[in-house]
Design a protein around this motif. Structure first.
Motif, mmCIF file in Angstrom:
data_model
loop_
_atom_site.group_PDB
_atom_site.id
_atom_site.type_symbol
_atom_site.label_atom_id
_atom_site.label_comp_id
_atom_site.label_asym_id
_atom_site.label_seq_id
_atom_site.Cartn_x
_atom_site.Cartn_y
_atom_site.Cartn_z
ATOM 1 N N SER A 1 -3.084 2.217 5.499
ATOM 2 C CA SER A 1 -1.981 2.541 4.327
ATOM 3 C C SER A 1 -0.731 3.226 4.861
ATOM 4 C CB SER A 1 -2.704 3.408 3.345
ATOM 5 O OG SER A 1 -3.170 4.464 3.710
ATOM 6 N N TYR B 1 -4.502 -3.793 -0.553
ATOM 7 C CA TYR B 1 -4.263 -2.190 -0.496
ATOM 8 C C TYR B 1 -2.696 -2.280 -0.449
ATOM 9 C CZ TYR B 1 -4.249 -3.569 4.380
ATOM 10 O OH TYR B 1 -4.178 -4.300 5.659
ATOM 11 N N ARG B 2 -2.595 -0.738 -1.022
ATOM 12 C CA ARG B 2 -1.188 -0.411 -0.679
ATOM 13 C C ARG B 2 -1.059 0.098 0.469
ATOM 14 N NH1 ARG B 2 -1.529 5.022 -5.085
ATOM 15 N NH2 ARG B 2 -2.815 6.104 -3.460
ATOM 16 N N THR B 3 0.291 0.206 0.979
ATOM 17 C CA THR B 3 0.604 0.605 2.357
ATOM 18 C C THR B 3 1.933 0.906 2.566
ATOM 19 O OG1 THR B 3 0.299 -0.049 4.694
ATOM 20 C CG2 THR B 3 0.674 -2.019 3.061
ATOM 21 N N ARG C 1 -5.810 2.615 -4.331
ATOM 22 C CA ARG C 1 -5.892 2.357 -3.038
ATOM 23 C C ARG C 1 -6.083 1.055 -2.649
ATOM 24 N NH1 ARG C 1 -10.835 5.032 -0.024
ATOM 25 N NH2 ARG C 1 -9.927 7.098 -0.880
ATOM 26 N N SER C 2 -7.299 0.464 -3.409
ATOM 27 C CA SER C 2 -7.576 -0.998 -2.995
ATOM 28 C C SER C 2 -8.120 -1.869 -3.932
ATOM 29 C CB SER C 2 -8.333 -1.147 -1.730
ATOM 30 O OG SER C 2 -9.581 -0.532 -1.933
ATOM 31 N N ARG D 1 -8.919 3.956 -8.712
ATOM 32 C CA ARG D 1 -8.471 3.902 -7.142
ATOM 33 C C ARG D 1 -8.965 2.887 -6.653
ATOM 34 N NH1 ARG D 1 -9.291 7.896 -3.608
ATOM 35 N NH2 ARG D 1 -11.106 8.650 -4.774
ATOM 36 N N LYS D 2 -10.363 2.633 -6.586
ATOM 37 C CA LYS D 2 -10.924 1.249 -5.904
ATOM 38 C C LYS D 2 -11.611 0.628 -6.978
ATOM 39 C CE LYS D 2 -12.702 4.633 -3.013
ATOM 40 N NZ LYS D 2 -13.528 5.140 -1.973
ATOM 41 N N GLY E 1 -7.671 7.666 3.123
ATOM 42 C CA GLY E 1 -8.563 6.755 2.714
ATOM 43 C C GLY E 1 -8.669 5.456 3.120
ATOM 44 N N ASN E 2 -7.551 4.895 3.603
ATOM 45 C CA ASN E 2 -7.499 3.653 4.120
ATOM 46 C C ASN E 2 -6.529 3.800 5.316
ATOM 47 O OD1 ASN E 2 -6.993 0.948 4.825
ATOM 48 N ND2 ASN E 2 -5.657 0.462 2.862
#
Lengths: 352, 571
Positions: B50, B554-556, B503-504, B478-479, B46-47
């Protein structure tokens, strides 16, 4: 719990038709610990201003004074050249309370308060917003917009009631992606309320691809037809001998008969006028039958100018095709219409 | 569960398709993780920032299909400056290097260069399917490479991309031997195409089920093309403009009559209202109709058309249909599941839609679960009615054109209306708010929207509490994307761990300061906290107390990215 945050200003209320007294108190108990407090000047920005990470107690009433001082400072003002906007930066306490009396750049309106008082039709700015929608709409350019060209946009007085303002500068970036849409609006409604609106970047949330695509479509329609192909289709109607022209909306009709009757009604005064005493000397008085003949078009022929510039007799092609190609209408005297219609020619021969 | 040999488990896993289920499987135990990763063919990311492509390839050696999303959603509305990122080239390069047997690539909001398309076309001999949505930077040269080199191409689907037309003949680059096309969508291309070449391509593609043309394909060519593909299921008409030759029009109608399989119709990028009648033969069978690009069609024509569409499940239309037209939709389209009503600028106010249209739809279409509704006004009463009538909403997106407009009947904010929606629609996964809103609506959302995954907020709320209600309450969030709201540092920093479950987060024109973002970045090393610094000169360190104009976090697992432009500060 922090009380709800309100900002009230004189200017903001000037045009509002407040329904303050009429509405019943709304219970926002979950928000307020001070249910009985009436409208107070507060700065929502001040209350939420936590430049330090101090998340403990939400600021209470005691901070109100400090809030007021911060009122202007923490408002996110967008600096227009020459406009009164405080410096952004660490020096937020430098403003004195006197500045509160200055006319604000964007007067904010009270929200439904804990007392349920709310003001109404005047629009958009929800005091909860750091930068209300109306403010953004007013187009105060933030320093962040680096667009160099400024576009003057007239804010249209819409029913939602933008504050009546003068032209504002909106840097080109604000209208990026919107200008196409804006320019595409012009054609449809002739002479009605201005189609151009001040727009905020990214609102309404439509993909730029879609906006650009529709802008191209309306541009193409303009190019192809010489006029947009939307809900109204005004064309000029002239009549030989009439002192002025009229305009009709072809979309109002679906058959030739309808158009013909409408034109008859519209131009009957001219026909009678020619018959009347103020007509040019030498005209005979109209008998009833002759008037009828006129009205039923045996003396007059309806013609139109098509896209190619030719004058055509109305009635040959299907209605839809006709309105696609018709640019203007003309009511010709039978005698002038010799080149167009055998019937008219015959008639004029029989009369002469 | 180690009673079964691996092969059996593998076989069972074959039946598990959705990536979420697969993700769940991989968490059960080590051996399931191992088996799952070796058998997974489709991966959804999705990203794109990430994770690194190398790590992806390492974990999933059987990778065949990859979906990648790049820019944040608000990039659609011009809120993300140019050059932010989302480049696909490094991914394709890595996949090529890793000798991945890539067959399908689906990209959304990414930057796709011609170079990447060229590499893509050469590096993967089994490549079958390319889907690009809202991407940019490529030209018809890149498409030519795809056409020429992908011998097994089945699907080329271009949706709403910004494509530069280089006037090349990319369609001609499909070799004569290419007969495998199932889906071809080039509606977003602006340039001319050679209709003869297209006709021949269609003629030699017996499996072609989906064809979407661009606006340069005129009516007569459309007729010839459709005549060659009576098996079509999905048709995108390019231009349907009045042709002076009346027989062509009649021919088209006859041809449409022969298309017994078309269930999806879209396009109409240029259309003369009268020409719509050519489509009437296929209307009764349609399940999906997209007229949202058909500018200038009067509401009355739309209404006439809709009366024939009794089987419609998805409808995208412009607000020129009006409230009355939506009433007709409600009476006619009883199977309707998804409705999108887009605003048209150039129609006068009277033709637009209001809350009345939505209420009518809710009463007539009980199966409705997805909504995107641009309107001029909304009332609490209407929303409450809609919530009662349609408890099955999964996606509910309301965009009032005047973003902070209250309920015009009561002058109240729309808190209660949206509150009713989230309370009634227990399966709601996506929500977009607009209108005048206080913190209360967020209290409701936090309390009731248990399945909510994506929330879009603009010009709403009064204090940090609003955002906190959401962060605390929506466990499946999530977003979260927020613009122009008075949410500040308290809201941002109260529960920093939350962001690793999401996610972000996007926040623009809010009250968050640089200092707070720094604190957040320090506390959460597995988040990338990006600040967009568009105005200050690049070397000027922003002050801690300065407000942040745009923040995207955002997580990564990939750490700080190396392709960020100058104006992006990753803290």
């Amino acid at each position: 719990m922090a009380p709800p945050l309100l900002v009230t200003r004189e200017e903001g209320l000037s045009n509002a038709s407040t329904v303050a007294s009429a509405s019943s108190p709304q219970s926002l108990d979950c928000f307020s610990q001070n249910g009985g407090v009436s409208l107070k000047e507060r700065n929502y920005l001040g209350l939420s201003d936590c430049s330090s990470v101090d998340s403990s107690a939400a600021p209470g009433m005691s901070d109100e004074k400090k809030d007021n001082l911060n009122l202007k400072a923490t408002e996110l003002r967008l600096g227009l050249p020459g406009s009164q906007s405080p410096e952004r930066g660490p020096d937020i306490f430098s403003l004195s309370s006197t500045k509160l009396d200055e006319k604000p750049l964007f007067p904010l309106l009270p929200l439904p308060t804990k007392d349920g008082i709310c003001s109404s039709t005047q629009k958009t700015v929800v005091s909860g917003n750091k930068r209300g929608f109306a403010d953004a709409m007013d187009g105060f350019s933030e320093g962040k917009f680096t667009g160099t060209a400024a576009i003057n946009v007239m804010l249209s007085p819409r029913p939602a009631g933008l504050q009546p303002t003068a032209k504002k500068e909106i840097p080109s970036k604000v209208l990026q992606g919107q200008t196409g849409a804006v320019s595409g609006t012009g054609g449809a409604v002739s002479g009605s309320s201005p189609a151009s609106k001040a727009q905020v970047v990214g609102w309404p949330p439509i993909r730029s691809f879609r906006k650009n695509s529709l802008a191209t479509t309306s541009k193409n329609n303009d190019e192809v037809d010489g006029k947009p192909s939307p809900a109204v289709l005004f064309v000029k109607v002239s009549m030989d001998g009439a002192p002025y022209l009229r305009k009709v909306d072809l979309r109002n009709y679906t058959t030739y008969q309808e158009l013909s009757s409408a034109l008859e009604k519209m131009f009957s005064c001219f026909i009678l006028g020619q018959c009347g005493s103020h007509g040019a000397p030498g005209r005979e008085m109209m008998s009833e039958s002759k008037l009828k003949d006129l009205l039923h078009g045996s003396e007059y022929v309806l013609t139109y100018e098509d896209k190619d510039g030719d004058w055509m007799l109305v009635g040959d092609v299907p209605w839809e095709m006709f309105i696609d190609t018709c640019k203007r209408l003309k009511i010709m005297k039978g005698s002038d219409a010799i080149g167009l219609a055998p019937r008219a020619v015959e008639k004029s021969r029989s009369r002469s | 569960m180690n009673y079964f040999p691996d092969e059996v488990i593998e076989h069972i896993f074959e039946y598990v398709g959705s990536h979420r289920d697969r993700n769940a499987l991989s968490l059960v135990c080590r051996s399931w993780y191992r088996i799952e990763r070796c058998t997974r063919e489709k991966v959804f990311i999705g990203n794109c920032y990430s994770i690194t492509p190398e790590r992806l390839i390492q974990r999933f050696p059987s990778l065949k299909s990859l979906t990648l999303k790049g820019k944040p959603h608000f990039a659609d509305f011009s809120l993300v400056p140019h050059g932010w990122g989302g480049f696909v080239y490094p991914w394709i390069e890595a996949l090529a290097k890793g000798k991945v047997g890539l067959e399908e690539l689906r990209l959304k909001r990414m930057v796709v260069s011609d170079e990447s398309l060229e590499l893509l076309s050469r590096a993967f001999p089994n490549f079958k399917s390319l889907v690009l949505v809202s991407c940019e930077e490529f030209t018809t040269d890149g498409l030519a490479a795809i056409a020429a080199n992908c011998k097994r191409l089945r699907e080329l689907d271009l949706q709403e991309n910004e494509v530069d037309d280089h006037k090349g003949q990319w369609l001609s680059c499909f070799p004569d031997s290419c007969t495998s096309l199932v889906s071809l969508n080039f509606a977003c291309l602006k340039g001319e195409i050679n209709t003869g070449v297209l006709e021949r391509l269609v003629a030699r593609s017996p499996n072609l089920k989906s064809l979407r043309l661009n606006r340069s394909v005129p009516l007569d060519a459309l007729q010839r093309i459709v005549a060659r593909a009576p098996q079509l299921v999905d048709l995108g008409v390019g231009s349907l403009v009045h042709d002076p030759a009346m027989e062509t029009f009649a021919k088209l109608m006859t041809t449409m009559n022969k298309c017994k399989s078309i269930t999806s119709l879209s396009g109409f990028l240029e259309v003369t209202p009268r020409c719509l009648t050519a489509m009437y033969p296929i209307l009764p069978k349609l399940t999906s109709l997209n007229l949202s690009y058909a500018a200038g069609i009067p509401g009355s024509d739309l209404i006439k058309l809709i009366r024939h569409c009794k089987k419609l499940q998805r409808l995208w239309i412009m607000d020129s249909i009006g409230d009355k037209g939506l009433g007709v939709v409600a009476n006619t389209c009883k199977e309707l599941q998804e409705l999108r009503v887009f605003p048209s600028d150039n129609i006068g106010q009277h033709a637009a839609v209001t809350e009345k249209g939505l209420v009518a739809i809710s009463m007539g279409c009980p199966k409705l679960h997805s909504l995107l509704y641009f309107c001029h006004q909304m009332t609490n009463a209407a929303l409450i009615t809609v919530a009662k009538n349609c408890p099955n909403f999964i996606r509910f997106r309301l965009a009032i054109l005047d973003a902070t407009k209250p309920d015009p009947d009561t002058n109240q904010p729309l808190d209660e209306g949206f509150g009713a929606i989230v309370q009634s629609c227990r399966r709601l996964r996506r929500l977009s708010l607009s209108g005048q809103l206080t913190d209360k609506v967020f209290l409701y959302i936090g309390m009731y929207a248990e399945q909510l995954e994506m929330l879009s907020i603009a010009f709403a709320g009064e204090s940090d509490k609003g955002m906190l209600y959401v962060l605390n309450g929506c466990k499946k969030l999530r977003k979260l994307e927020i613009r122009d709201c008075p949410f500040g540092n308290t809201a941002l920093l109260t529960d920093v761990g939350k962001y690793e479950t999401m996610r972000s987060l996007w926040m623009s024109s809010c009250e968050v300061t640089v200092g707070a973002c720094k604190v957040l970045a320090m506390k959460m090393p597995r988040l990338n906290v990006e600040i967009f610094n568009e105005n200050e000169p690049a070397d000027c360190e922003p002050d801690d107390v300065q407000k942040v104009e745009k923040m995207y976090l955002y997580r990564t697992l990939a750490g700080k990215r190396k392709d960020a432009p100058e104006y992006v500060w990753t803290l």
